[in-house]
Write a protein that holds these residues in place. Structure first.
Motif, PDB file in Angstrom:
ATOM      1  N   ASN A   9       0.798  -1.231   0.000  1.00 29.65           N
ATOM      2  CA  ASN A   9       0.000   0.000   0.000  1.00 29.65           C
ATOM      3  C   ASN A   9       0.831   1.283   0.000  1.00 29.65           C
ATOM      4  OD1 ASN A   9      -2.458  -1.410  -0.077  1.00 29.65           O
ATOM      5  ND2 ASN A   9      -2.381  -1.688   2.132  1.00 29.65           N
ATOM      6  N   GLU A  10       2.151   1.166  -0.029  1.00 35.06           N
ATOM      7  CA  GLU A  10       2.990   2.356  -0.163  1.00 35.06           C
ATOM      8  C   GLU A  10       3.201   2.619  -1.652  1.00 35.06           C
ATOM      9  OE1 GLU A  10       5.494   2.423   3.977  1.00 35.06           O
ATOM     10  OE2 GLU A  10       6.491   1.575   2.234  1.00 35.06           O
ATOM     11  N   VAL A  21       1.942   1.931  -7.042  1.00 34.20           N
ATOM     12  CA  VAL A  21       1.537   1.464  -5.720  1.00 34.20           C
ATOM     13  C   VAL A  21       1.866  -0.023  -5.579  1.00 34.20           C
ATOM     14  CG1 VAL A  21      -0.401   1.198  -4.131  1.00 34.20           C
ATOM     15  CG2 VAL A  21      -0.404   3.076  -5.778  1.00 34.20           C
ATOM     16  N   VAL A  22       2.430  -0.408  -4.450  1.00 34.46           N
ATOM     17  CA  VAL A  22       2.635  -1.822  -4.147  1.00 34.46           C
ATOM     18  C   VAL A  22       1.282  -2.361  -3.686  1.00 34.46           C
ATOM     19  CG1 VAL A  22       3.847  -3.517  -2.730  1.00 34.46           C
ATOM     20  CG2 VAL A  22       5.044  -1.452  -3.508  1.00 34.46           C
ATOM     21  N   VAL A  23       0.663  -3.192  -4.514  1.00 41.55           N
ATOM     22  CA  VAL A  23      -0.664  -3.725  -4.241  1.00 41.55           C
ATOM     23  C   VAL A  23      -0.593  -4.976  -3.377  1.00 41.55           C
ATOM     24  CG1 VAL A  23      -2.748  -4.679  -5.321  1.00 41.55           C
ATOM     25  CG2 VAL A  23      -1.558  -2.747  -6.379  1.00 41.55           C
ATOM     26  N   GLY A  27       5.370 -14.033  -1.632  1.00 45.87           N
ATOM     27  CA  GLY A  27       6.607 -14.765  -1.907  1.00 45.87           C
ATOM     28  C   GLY A  27       7.600 -13.861  -2.622  1.00 45.87           C
ATOM     29  N   ASP A  28       8.062 -14.322  -3.798  1.00 50.08           N
ATOM     30  CA  ASP A  28       9.023 -13.524  -4.548  1.00 50.08           C
ATOM     31  C   ASP A  28       8.355 -12.664  -5.618  1.00 50.08           C
ATOM     32  OD1 ASP A  28       8.305 -15.562  -6.255  1.00 50.08           O
ATOM     33  OD2 ASP A  28      10.329 -15.920  -6.996  1.00 50.08           O
ATOM     34  N   LYS A  29       7.031 -12.528  -5.570  1.00 48.71           N
ATOM     35  CA  LYS A  29       6.296 -11.719  -6.558  1.00 48.71           C
ATOM     36  C   LYS A  29       5.705 -10.489  -5.894  1.00 48.71           C
ATOM     37  CE  LYS A  29       5.341 -15.307  -9.771  1.00 48.71           C
ATOM     38  NZ  LYS A  29       4.626 -15.576 -10.970  1.00 48.71           N
ATOM     39  N   VAL A  30       5.798  -9.395  -6.610  1.00 47.95           N
ATOM     40  CA  VAL A  30       5.234  -8.132  -6.156  1.00 47.95           C
ATOM     41  C   VAL A  30       4.240  -7.662  -7.208  1.00 47.95           C
ATOM     42  CG1 VAL A  30       5.753  -5.727  -5.578  1.00 47.95           C
ATOM     43  CG2 VAL A  30       7.376  -7.526  -4.968  1.00 47.95           C
ATOM     44  N   ARG A  31       3.021  -7.335  -6.788  1.00 45.19           N
ATOM     45  CA  ARG A  31       2.017  -6.785  -7.705  1.00 45.19           C
ATOM     46  C   ARG A  31       2.017  -5.273  -7.539  1.00 45.19           C
ATOM     47  NH1 ARG A  31      -3.602  -9.038  -7.290  1.00 45.19           N
ATOM     48  NH2 ARG A  31      -3.713  -8.121  -9.359  1.00 45.19           N
ATOM     49  N   LEU A  32       2.131  -4.589  -8.665  1.00 46.20           N
ATOM     50  CA  LEU A  32       2.167  -3.136  -8.666  1.00 46.20           C
ATOM     51  C   LEU A  32       0.944  -2.595  -9.374  1.00 46.20           C
ATOM     52  CD1 LEU A  32       5.885  -2.629  -9.749  1.00 46.20           C
ATOM     53  CD2 LEU A  32       4.955  -2.549  -7.426  1.00 46.20           C
ATOM     54  N   GLY A  33       0.445  -1.488  -8.899  1.00 45.87           N
ATOM     55  CA  GLY A  33      -0.615  -0.767  -9.581  1.00 45.87           C
ATOM     56  C   GLY A  33      -0.031   0.514 -10.146  1.00 45.87           C
ATOM     57  N   VAL A  34      -0.456   0.882 -11.340  1.00 45.68           N
ATOM     58  CA  VAL A  34       0.044   2.093 -11.985  1.00 45.68           C
ATOM     59  C   VAL A  34      -1.126   3.015 -12.270  1.00 45.68           C
ATOM     60  CG1 VAL A  34       1.291   3.032 -13.963  1.00 45.68           C
ATOM     61  CG2 VAL A  34       1.916   0.785 -13.061  1.00 45.68           C
ATOM     62  N   GLU A  35      -1.053   4.216 -11.734  1.00 47.80           N
ATOM     63  CA  GLU A  35      -2.031   5.248 -12.037  1.00 47.80           C
ATOM     64  C   GLU A  35      -1.313   6.294 -12.871  1.00 47.80           C
ATOM     65  OE1 GLU A  35      -3.502   6.797  -8.360  1.00 47.80           O
ATOM     66  OE2 GLU A  35      -4.255   4.860  -7.698  1.00 47.80           O
ATOM     67  N   ALA A  36      -1.760   6.461 -14.124  1.00 44.57           N
ATOM     68  CA  ALA A  36      -1.120   7.408 -15.031  1.00 44.57           C
ATOM     69  C   ALA A  36      -2.180   8.017 -15.939  1.00 44.57           C
ATOM     70  CB  ALA A  36      -0.059   6.693 -15.875  1.00 44.57           C
TER      71      ALA A  36
END
Length: 67
Positions: A9-10, A21-23, A27-36
């Motif tokens: 959430n940061e 945004v870190v959604v 594990g070793d996966k990170v889901r990111l959100g992009v607002e553009a």
């Protein structure tokens, strides 16, 4: 390259109008959100490379032959 640490959430802000945004972290996966803004194309790197290759191939076939 700028390297940042973020928790769930940061976010980070790029150029006042792009927010990453870190959604989720699993594990070793990170889901990111992009607002553009809509006019800013956002692609995964492998998709971006495929688009570039396609554009280059299209330009090569569209350009007139030098005789």
């Amino acid at each position: 390259m700028l390297v940042l640490s973020r928790k769930k959430n940061e976010s980070i802000v790029i150029n006042n109008d792009i927010r990453i945004v870190v959604v989720e972290i699993r594990g070793d996966k990170v889901r990111l959100g992009v607002e553009a803004p809509r006019e800013v194309p956002v692609h995964r790197h492998e998709v971006y490379e495929a688009i570039q290759r396609s554009n280059e191939a299209s330009e090569a076939t569209d350009s007139p032959l030098d005789n």
